[in-house]
Design an enzyme around this catalytic site. Structure first.
Site, PDB file in Angstrom:
ATOM      1  N   GLY A  14      46.874  58.006  -0.949  1.00 34.40           N
ATOM      2  CA  GLY A  14      47.048  57.531   0.429  1.00 34.40           C
ATOM      3  C   GLY A  14      46.344  56.195   0.617  1.00 34.40           C
ATOM      4  N   ARG A  75      52.293  57.872  -4.840  1.00 29.28           N
ATOM      5  CA  ARG A  75      51.968  59.194  -5.374  1.00 29.28           C
ATOM      6  C   ARG A  75      52.976  59.364  -6.502  1.00 29.28           C
ATOM      7  NH1 ARG A  75      48.206  61.141  -1.585  1.00 29.28           N
ATOM      8  NH2 ARG A  75      48.734  60.763   0.583  1.00 29.28           N
ATOM      9  N   ASP A 106      40.561  61.631  -4.740  1.00 27.91           N
ATOM     10  CA  ASP A 106      40.269  62.599  -5.806  1.00 27.91           C
ATOM     11  C   ASP A 106      41.422  62.756  -6.807  1.00 27.91           C
ATOM     12  OD1 ASP A 106      41.790  63.694  -3.774  1.00 27.91           O
ATOM     13  OD2 ASP A 106      40.798  65.651  -3.816  1.00 27.91           O
ATOM     14  N   THR A 129      39.805  56.345   0.626  1.00 31.59           N
ATOM     15  CA  THR A 129      40.595  57.356   1.340  1.00 31.59           C
ATOM     16  C   THR A 129      39.987  57.532   2.724  1.00 31.59           C
ATOM     17  OG1 THR A 129      41.101  59.730   1.499  1.00 31.59           O
ATOM     18  CG2 THR A 129      39.247  59.167   0.114  1.00 31.59           C
ATOM     19  N   ASP A 131      39.806  60.174   4.287  1.00 32.64           N
ATOM     20  CA  ASP A 131      39.313  61.551   4.467  1.00 32.64           C
ATOM     21  C   ASP A 131      37.806  61.729   4.257  1.00 32.64           C
ATOM     22  OD1 ASP A 131      41.875  62.240   4.983  1.00 32.64           O
ATOM     23  OD2 ASP A 131      42.185  63.471   3.206  1.00 32.64           O
ATOM     24  N   ASP A 133      36.334  62.609   1.619  1.00 34.74           N
ATOM     25  CA  ASP A 133      36.157  63.906   0.947  1.00 34.74           C
ATOM     26  C   ASP A 133      35.770  63.765  -0.528  1.00 34.74           C
ATOM     27  OD1 ASP A 133      38.572  62.856   0.158  1.00 34.74           O
ATOM     28  OD2 ASP A 133      39.693  64.733   0.299  1.00 34.74           O
ATOM     29  N   ARG A 175      43.537  66.802   5.124  1.00 36.17           N
ATOM     30  CA  ARG A 175      44.269  67.917   4.497  1.00 36.17           C
ATOM     31  C   ARG A 175      43.335  69.070   4.156  1.00 36.17           C
ATOM     32  NH1 ARG A 175      48.054  65.100   0.550  1.00 36.17           N
ATOM     33  NH2 ARG A 175      46.079  64.097   0.119  1.00 36.17           N
TER      34      ARG A 175
HETATM   35  N1  ADP Z   1      45.978  66.387 -11.830  1.00 36.98           N
HETATM   36  C1  ADP Z   1      46.426  65.139 -12.003  1.00 36.98           C
HETATM   37  N2  ADP Z   1      46.740  64.686 -13.221  1.00 36.98           N
HETATM   38  C2  ADP Z   1      47.173  63.420 -13.409  1.00 36.98           C
HETATM   39  N3  ADP Z   1      47.357  62.547 -12.408  1.00 36.98           N
HETATM   40  C3  ADP Z   1      47.072  62.948 -11.173  1.00 36.98           C
HETATM   41  C4  ADP Z   1      46.585  64.254 -10.889  1.00 36.98           C
HETATM   42  N4  ADP Z   1      46.393  64.365  -9.557  1.00 36.98           N
HETATM   43  C5  ADP Z   1      46.753  63.188  -9.038  1.00 36.98           C
HETATM   44  N5  ADP Z   1      47.158  62.331  -9.987  1.00 36.98           N
HETATM   45  C6  ADP Z   1      47.703  60.984  -9.818  1.00 36.98           C
HETATM   46  O1  ADP Z   1      47.046  60.309  -8.758  1.00 36.98           O
HETATM   47  C7  ADP Z   1      47.975  60.010  -7.705  1.00 36.98           C
HETATM   48  C8  ADP Z   1      47.290  60.032  -6.373  1.00 36.98           C
HETATM   49  O2  ADP Z   1      46.760  61.326  -6.126  1.00 36.98           O
HETATM   50  P1  ADP Z   1      46.801  61.956  -4.651  1.00 36.98           P
HETATM   51  O3  ADP Z   1      46.175  63.297  -4.725  1.00 36.98           O
HETATM   52  O4  ADP Z   1      48.188  61.878  -4.144  1.00 36.98           O
HETATM   53  O5  ADP Z   1      45.959  60.948  -3.756  1.00 36.98           O
HETATM   54  P2  ADP Z   1      44.389  60.629  -3.701  1.00 36.98           P
HETATM   55  O6  ADP Z   1      44.011  59.897  -4.929  1.00 36.98           O
HETATM   56  O7  ADP Z   1      44.266  59.768  -2.493  1.00 36.98           O
HETATM   57  O8  ADP Z   1      43.675  61.939  -3.575  1.00 36.98           O
HETATM   58  C9  ADP Z   1      49.080  61.050  -7.881  1.00 36.98           C
HETATM   59  O9  ADP Z   1      50.282  60.652  -7.300  1.00 36.98           O
HETATM   60  C10 ADP Z   1      49.177  61.102  -9.405  1.00 36.98           C
HETATM   61  O10 ADP Z   1      49.894  60.025  -9.917  1.00 36.98           O
HETATM   62  O1  FBP Z   2      51.018  60.208   4.214  1.00 34.44           O
HETATM   63  P1  FBP Z   2      51.057  61.148   3.084  1.00 34.44           P
HETATM   64  O2  FBP Z   2      51.159  60.428   1.810  1.00 34.44           O
HETATM   65  O3  FBP Z   2      52.047  62.211   3.254  1.00 34.44           O
HETATM   66  O4  FBP Z   2      49.665  61.887   3.055  1.00 34.44           O
HETATM   67  C1  FBP Z   2      49.013  62.487   4.113  1.00 34.44           C
HETATM   68  C2  FBP Z   2      47.591  62.744   3.667  1.00 34.44           C
HETATM   69  O5  FBP Z   2      46.972  61.552   3.257  1.00 34.44           O
HETATM   70  C3  FBP Z   2      45.686  61.437   3.838  1.00 34.44           C
HETATM   71  O6  FBP Z   2      45.787  60.535   4.913  1.00 34.44           O
HETATM   72  C4  FBP Z   2      44.712  60.877   2.827  1.00 34.44           C
HETATM   73  O7  FBP Z   2      44.646  61.718   1.712  1.00 34.44           O
HETATM   74  P2  FBP Z   2      44.431  61.141   0.260  1.00 34.44           P
HETATM   75  O8  FBP Z   2      43.415  60.084   0.387  1.00 34.44           O
HETATM   76  O9  FBP Z   2      43.972  62.301  -0.556  1.00 34.44           O
HETATM   77  O10 FBP Z   2      45.711  60.579  -0.211  1.00 34.44           O
HETATM   78  C5  FBP Z   2      45.368  62.847   4.332  1.00 34.44           C
HETATM   79  O11 FBP Z   2      44.446  62.892   5.387  1.00 34.44           O
HETATM   80  C6  FBP Z   2      46.730  63.330   4.719  1.00 34.44           C
HETATM   81  O12 FBP Z   2      46.809  64.717   4.687  1.00 34.44           O
HETATM   82 MG    MG Z   3      43.015  63.230  -2.042  1.00 31.96          MG
END
Ligand code: ADP
Ligand code: FBP
Ligand code: MG
Length: 327
Positions: A14, A75, A106, A129, A131, A133, A175
């Site tokens: 995000g 993502r 994360d 992020t 969040d 978190d 989330r």
């Molecule tokens: N378990 C995983 N293994 C490999 N790549 C991952 C994994 N989880 C997330 N990623 C990669 O990181 C990207 C961003 O993760 P996401 O959880 O959507 O957002 P954030 O980094 O903000 O928490 C994912 O779209 C994917 O490409």
């Molecule tokens: O807009 P998207 O991509 O559907 O994601 C929504 C989520 O992204 C966030 O804004 C940020 O989450 P991440 O930083 O883990 O991507 C959350 O608070 C929300 O649930």
């Molecule tokens: Mg996240």
């Protein structure tokens, strides 16, 4: 000092206000230390699809004040597979990257950890992020701006809530985390705050509403984190309240993506600048597989593994403050 020829930077997950300031700081720190910065479009998707360019200091001109991320984020499902990460690594190697700075949350850090474990590419995480978190930092980039955006929006809702006998449920992002809800709830004078970390059962919630009514409140604002399922989500909860309190007109506002946009606050710009520089300095010191963050105003390093597997705890004292100031 580790000799670095080229360092890549990407934004993933995000988007968050201040990511541009973090890209800018990473690029400029590279140039300052004689390293060639390479900017990668669309997070891991761009790494897999080889969308990258060598940058210079002017590439990041006039971005410090912009929300979102000019590199774009994604993502990317393919990066979750071993094959996807092989493709990403092949491109990183062809581009002669000696390190990678990943600005994200994360999920992005999990991906970075795997890329490093499987292929040996040194990766540094920068927490971006809204969040907040991520373990290992008191603040993530974008959180402060999002808090201010939410408070501004709730202030406006309060105007209409008090002009009628209305009870507003306001769903904010988070989330799995209630940091945005707790802090904006206190700052906007919410009657109650519902968060995923401490789910309240519906009966308890109804009791506290009854108490508000008895205390003479004719309108109320309840801030609910999107991840809270104590009442089955904000719409289900609002229906239950409508049945039990026919005297209230119940309204629901989902703030949604408005929370992710806008100009980054001064705090987020400074934090992002600090951490972008720290990421490059960490690579130069030979660090890898770590996240840079701030704890008690100092830059600290946390292994990515710890940053993703542990959670910042909700401050119980702050929960108590919320309860006390809403009597
Ligand atoms: N378990 C995983 N293994 C490999 N790549 C991952 C994994 N989880 C997330 N990623 C990669 O990181 C990207 C961003 O993760 P996401 O959880 O959507 O957002 P954030 O980094 O903000 O928490 C994912 O779209 C994917 O490409
Ligand atoms: O807009 P998207 O991509 O559907 O994601 C929504 C989520 O992204 C966030 O804004 C940020 O989450 P991440 O930083 O883990 O991507 C959350 O608070 C929300 O649930
Ligand atoms: Mg996240």
């Amino acid at each position: 000092m580790t000799e670095l020829k080229r360092v890549g930077v990407l934004t993933s997950g995000g988007d968050a206000p201040g990511m541009n300031a973090a890209i800018r700081a990473t690029v400029r720190a590279c140039i300052y230390y004689g390293i060639e910065p390479v900017v990668i479009q669309e997070g891991y998707k761009g790494l897999i699809e080889n969308k990258m360019d060598v940058a210079d200091a002017r590439t990041v001109a006039n971005v410090i004040n912009q929300g979102g991320t000019f590199l774009k984020s994604a993502r990317c499902q393919e990066f979750r597979t071993k094959e996807g990460r092989v493709k990403a690594y092949e491109n990183a190697r062809a581009a002669e990257l000696d390190g990678l700075v990943v600005i994200g949350g994360d999920g992005s850090f999990t991906g970075a950890m795997l890329l490093e474990e499987e292929h040996g590419l040194p990766c540094i995480g920068v927490p971006g992020t809204i969040d907040n978190d991520i373990y290992g930092t008191d603040f993530t980039i974008g959180y402060d701006t999002a808090l201010n955006t939410v408070v501004e929006a709730i202030d406006k809702i309060r105007d209409t809530a008090t002009s009628h006998n209305r009870l507003f449920f306001i769903e904010v992002m988070g989330r799995d985390a209630g940091f945005i809800a707790l802090n904006t709830g206190i700052a906007s004078g919410a009657e109650d705050i519902l968060i995923p970390e401490q789910e309240k059962n519906v009966e308890l919630f109804m009791e506290s509403l009854q108490k508000s009514g008895r205390a003479g409140k004719t309108s109320s604002i309840i801030v609910v984190a999107e991840g809270d399922r104590g009442g089955g989500g904000v719409f289900e909860l609002s229906r239950a309240v409508e049945e039990q309190f026919p005297e209230y007109e119940v309204k629901v506002t989902v703030l949604g993506h408005i929370q992710r946009g806008g100009k980054p606050s001064c705090f987020d710009r400074v934090l992002a600048s600090r951490l972008g520089v720290a990421a490059v300095e960490a690579l130069r010191s030979g660090d890898s597989g770590i996240m840079v963050g701030v704890r008690d105003q100092q830059v600290v390093k946390t292994p990515l593994e710890r940053a993703i597997s542990k959670h910042n705890q909700i401050d119980n004292h702050l929960m108590k403050v919320a309860e006390i100031v809403s009597v």
